[in-house]
Design a protein around this motif. Structure first.
Motif: not given
Length: 96
Positions: A10-21, A42-52
């Motif tokens: 779910t988290k990864l799908a959220c990031i993918e959808m956010k990247k798609a705009g 989740w978007w902030k974590w992704y942008q900050d490269n905090e994948l862990y």
């Protein structure tokens, strides 16, 4: 008030959808997320490269050096590869 834990997919799908705009409201409706701040987090974590952080269970935020920094470089890389494989699988399934 009950804390809701979301699976990694779910988290990864959220990031993918956010990247798609897509809008946060649309993401929440599609994935069943109840709070918009969760999407922003989740978007902030992704942008900050905090994948862990995507592996964290509720209440286990790996504070005080108890996170990936404690793992060996090889273990960190294995976790990153595992995350990227799940991401690719999710992306492949979403385009079908």
């Amino acid at each position: 008030m009950v804390k809701k834990a979301y699976p990694l997919e779910t988290k990864l799908a959220c990031i993918e959808m956010k990247k798609a705009g897509q809008s946060t409201k649309n993401i929440m409706a599609t994935l069943g997320i109840t709070n918009k701040s969760q999407v922003y987090t989740w978007w902030k974590w992704y942008q900050d490269n905090e994948l862990y952080r995507f592996y964290q269970p509720v209440g286990k935020q790996y504070t005080y050096g108890k996170g990936l920094e404690e793992l060996s470089e090889l273990d960190q890389l294995k976790l990153q590869v595992k995350l990227l494989k799940k991401y690719r699988r999710l992306r492949r399934n979403s385009t079908k």
